[in-house]
Design a protein around this motif. Structure first.
Motif, PDB file in Angstrom:
ATOM      1  N   LEU A 454       0.766  -1.816   0.231  1.00  0.00           N
ATOM      2  CA  LEU A 454       0.153   0.083   0.424  1.00  0.00           C
ATOM      3  C   LEU A 454       0.927   1.566  -0.366  1.00  0.00           C
ATOM      4  CD1 LEU A 454      -2.860   1.720   0.384  1.00  0.00           C
ATOM      5  CD2 LEU A 454      -2.630   0.068   2.322  1.00  0.00           C
ATOM      6  N   PRO A 458       0.230   3.893  -3.644  1.00  0.00           N
ATOM      7  CA  PRO A 458      -0.747   4.615  -2.565  1.00  0.00           C
ATOM      8  C   PRO A 458      -2.224   5.309  -3.514  1.00  0.00           C
ATOM      9  CG  PRO A 458       0.857   6.077  -3.297  1.00  0.00           C
ATOM     10  CD  PRO A 458       1.384   4.642  -3.729  1.00  0.00           C
ATOM     11  N   TYR A 461      -5.401   2.714  -2.174  1.00  0.00           N
ATOM     12  CA  TYR A 461      -5.307   3.219  -1.209  1.00  0.00           C
ATOM     13  C   TYR A 461      -7.348   3.004  -1.173  1.00  0.00           C
ATOM     14  CZ  TYR A 461      -6.817   5.028   3.248  1.00  0.00           C
ATOM     15  OH  TYR A 461      -7.573   5.628   4.588  1.00  0.00           O
ATOM     16  N   LYS A 465      -9.174   0.826   1.340  1.00  0.00           N
ATOM     17  CA  LYS A 465      -9.149   0.850   2.713  1.00  0.00           C
ATOM     18  C   LYS A 465      -9.731   0.417   3.302  1.00  0.00           C
ATOM     19  CE  LYS A 465     -13.016   4.165   1.691  1.00  0.00           C
ATOM     20  NZ  LYS A 465     -12.506   6.216   1.759  1.00  0.00           N
ATOM     21  N   ILE A 468      -7.939  -2.352   5.439  1.00  0.00           N
ATOM     22  CA  ILE A 468      -6.745  -2.210   6.094  1.00  0.00           C
ATOM     23  C   ILE A 468      -6.524  -2.823   7.151  1.00  0.00           C
ATOM     24  CG2 ILE A 468      -5.344   0.196   7.438  1.00  0.00           C
ATOM     25  CD1 ILE A 468      -6.007   1.498   4.741  1.00  0.00           C
ATOM     26  N   LEU A 487      -2.925   4.750   7.950  1.00  0.00           N
ATOM     27  CA  LEU A 487      -3.106   4.482   7.487  1.00  0.00           C
ATOM     28  C   LEU A 487      -4.393   3.750   7.540  1.00  0.00           C
ATOM     29  CD1 LEU A 487      -1.094   0.741   6.190  1.00  0.00           C
ATOM     30  CD2 LEU A 487      -1.279   3.190   4.907  1.00  0.00           C
ATOM     31  N   THR A 490      -6.103   8.080   7.818  1.00  0.00           N
ATOM     32  CA  THR A 490      -5.498   8.462   6.240  1.00  0.00           C
ATOM     33  C   THR A 490      -7.130   9.584   5.521  1.00  0.00           C
ATOM     34  OG1 THR A 490      -4.247   7.852   5.168  1.00  0.00           O
ATOM     35  CG2 THR A 490      -5.007   8.967   4.237  1.00  0.00           C
ATOM     36  N   LEU A 495      -2.744   9.450   0.531  1.00  0.00           N
ATOM     37  CA  LEU A 495      -2.353   8.863   1.002  1.00  0.00           C
ATOM     38  C   LEU A 495      -0.739   9.972   1.485  1.00  0.00           C
ATOM     39  CD1 LEU A 495      -1.980   6.251   3.288  1.00  0.00           C
ATOM     40  CD2 LEU A 495      -1.467   5.310   0.999  1.00  0.00           C
TER      41      LEU A 495
END
Length: 582
Positions: A454, A458, A461, A465, A468, A487, A490, A495
């Motif tokens: 990740l 980025p 993301y 997400k 995560i 993370l 964000t 990111l």
């Protein structure tokens, strides 16, 4: 186009290697745990576009010929002949590499001897009057015609039938001898032993209860007789039935390990297609590593007599040394799996479904031997069981078993923990392969690798997400402790900007270095954002699967304890929780 090019064209590398190792697609490549060294995180890659494989852990790589030569221990001419046969490519008979060195016999001829003997004996069993007793024995054990066909079971008659047939087929005395002398099998039901691709490398011969020829009564040999070690049949590296079971082992995510060929035969016939057996030898590290290619879980279903219990314990040591997960199926005393299945299929089904984690079984076994829990007996049990707990490398799992043992012994957990600290953790046996790390610095955790993907890409993301949080399912590390809070918070900001604002210069250098180390496994794969996203999702799924299995193991222990305490309220709650997991 040369013969080698024709073979490569007809045998896609992912299909060939996939017949040995379970591959998983990851973008334009395939990945797996390496078959040439022990590892937990896959660092073995196969590229269909380039027609090559590469392991970033141990460095092995090459094309289909290199793979077969390495995994089967073949010379190039032997690998060429094998793959040409599989691809349907005819090779010139007078090729220099096909001419054997003086005094040697090509392995291909040894395979042909075994294949011919297997076919001959199978035909005799199914069609010849001489095999009536053998057919009656198999029918009495409940073996169906389809199962006989599937396993290639045969009957080697008493006398010179086999020797004359092999001679007539053009095999020399030297070729027959080097193939393991199949002529040694007389008045025996034969079980062909195959390698992982299905080629016959040897046999087990089971003596009939009543000899079909009175003159064979003298010197009939042992009840079970195996082919001796040959260039093809290396007992320590051969697992009976694996060529048939490997797909089911993957699907079930468990290898069902039994002691005898008849157990494998009957279990598969009853629908337990993941059953395998060691071939005429005690379980070996090589066999464990071979099974570990297809599943991290190995369930022992050995006889529950003293010899079977000791064999189970020796096998569990090897499984733990390979960092796999041993389980035990408690077969009713006095019965092997085949007998249990034939007499009481439901009893076997219950035993299989309620298989125990190895420590639960060990604790039960030890306490059952002398159930009175006097202070001196508790001390003996702790001394006996702690070395097993010390073999567990996962600290969370180790802590759970310390707590479980303390509960069973009705003693303070702190006392057992103190005793555990006094033990030196046993090292791996010399013949157990080291677990080579795929990165430059330490063992790579799945969650760390996902975080690194990740950070390196980025752009993915927004798509990942929501998953995560799955990275917290694995024990934390300094790297994860630093990066996960960022993370997770964000939000809508890019990111890269959020990272720049959340880390100081020293932290950014540390993170950058660790990301480079972690992504070293992809050095030659030319990873792009789409592949990175696929890899992230794959890792997240594995983390959820691992967490689920750990929860199931914990519940199994708690259910067992609640049953002993006859706590019906807690049992109902635990079974409800287990149902939600399944």
């Amino acid at each position: 186009m040369t013969e080698t090019e024709q073979i490569k064209d007809r045998l896609p590398i992912e299909q060939l290697i996939g017949s040995y190792v379970p591959l998983k697609k990851a973008g334009r490549i395939f990945k797996a745990c390496c078959p040439f060294h022990n590892e937990k995180t896959p660092s073995f890659t196969v590229s269909p576009e380039r027609g090559i494989f590469k392991c970033f852990g141990c460095g092995e790589g090459g094309d289909i010929f290199d793979f077969v030569m390495k995994i089967d221990g073949l010379t190039f001419p032997e690998a060429l002949n094998l793959l040409a046969e599989r691809a349907g490519v005819e090779l010139p008979k007078n090729r220099p590499e096909n001419q054997p060195t003086k005094g040697t016999v090509p392995k291909e001829r040894l395979y042909q001897v075994n294949a011919y003997a297997a076919k001959l004996w199978h035909t005799i069993l199914t069609k010849h009057p001489k095999a009536e007793t053998a057919r009656a024995y198999l029918a009495g054990r409940g073996v169906s015609d389809e199962t006989i066909r599937q396993f290639g079971i045969g009957y080697a008659p008493f006398g010179t039938t086999t020797a004359l047939a092999l001679k007539k087929a053009g095999f020399s005395v030297d070729e027959v001898a080097k193939a393991g002398e199949p002529t040694r099998f007389q008045d025996r039901i034969t079980f062909p032993i195959a390698d992982i691709t299905g080629r016959t490398v040897g046999f087990t011969g089971r003596l009939l209860e009543s000899p079909t020829d009175p003159s064979s009564r003298a010197n009939r040999g042992p009840k079970y007789w195996n082919t001796p070690e040959t260039p093809l049949f290396i007992k320590s590296r051969t697992v009976y039935g694996l060529h048939l079971a490997k797909r089911a082992i993957q699907d079930e995510d468990t290898a069902l390990l039994v002691e005898g060929q008849m157990d494998v035969v009957m279990l598969r016939q009853a629908g337990y297609a993941n059953a395998v057996a060691s071939s005429g030898t005690a379980l070996t590290p090589e066999q464990v590593r071979l099974l570990g290619r297809f599943s991290q879980n190995i369930a022992f279903a050995y006889d529950q007599d003293s010899a079977g219990i000791e064999a189970t314990k020796r096998g569990m040591e090897l499984v733990l040394a390979a960092e796999l997960n041993p389980f035990v199926i408690v077969v009713p005393k006095g019965k092997d799996p085949a007998e249990c299945l034939q007499k009481d299929p439901e009893l076997w089904k219950e035993a299989y479904q309620s298989r125990q984690p190895f420590m639960s079984w060990l604790i039960d076994q030890s306490i059952a031997e002398r159930p009175e829990l006097t202070p001196s007996r508790k001390k003996e049990l702790v001394r006996e069981l702690l070395p097993w707990i010390a073999r567990i490398r996962n600290e969370v799992e180790q802590t759970d078993w310390v707590r479980w043992l303390a509960t069973r012994l009705q003693t303070e957990e702190a006392h057992i923990r103190t005793a555990l600290k006094r033990l030196d953790r046993p090292s791996k046996p010399a013949d157990a392969a080291p677990n080579a790390a795929p990165v430059a610095s330490g063992e790579t955790g799945k969650a760390e690798l996902a975080a690194a993907l990740l950070l390196a890409f980025p752009i993915i993301y927004p798509q990942v997400k929501d998953q995560i949080s799955d990275l917290r399912l694995e024990p934390t590390t300094p790297f994860l402790s630093l990066i996960l809070p960022i993370l997770e918070q964000t939000g809508s900001a890019p990111l890269s900007e959020h990272l720049a604002g959340s880390l100081n210069e020293e932290e950014r250098k540390t993170v950058s270095l660790r990301v480079q180390e972690l992504l070293h496994v992809y050095d030659e794969v030319e990873l792009d954002p789409a592949q990175a996203m696929e890899e992230f999702f794959l890792i997240a799924r594995r983390l959820r699967s691992d967490a689920k299995e750990q929860a199931k193991a914990r519940l199994a222990k708690e259910i067992s304890l609640a049953q002993q305490m006859n706590d019906t309220v807690k049992l109902q709650a635990l079974f409800s929780e287990l149902k939600n997991l399944l």
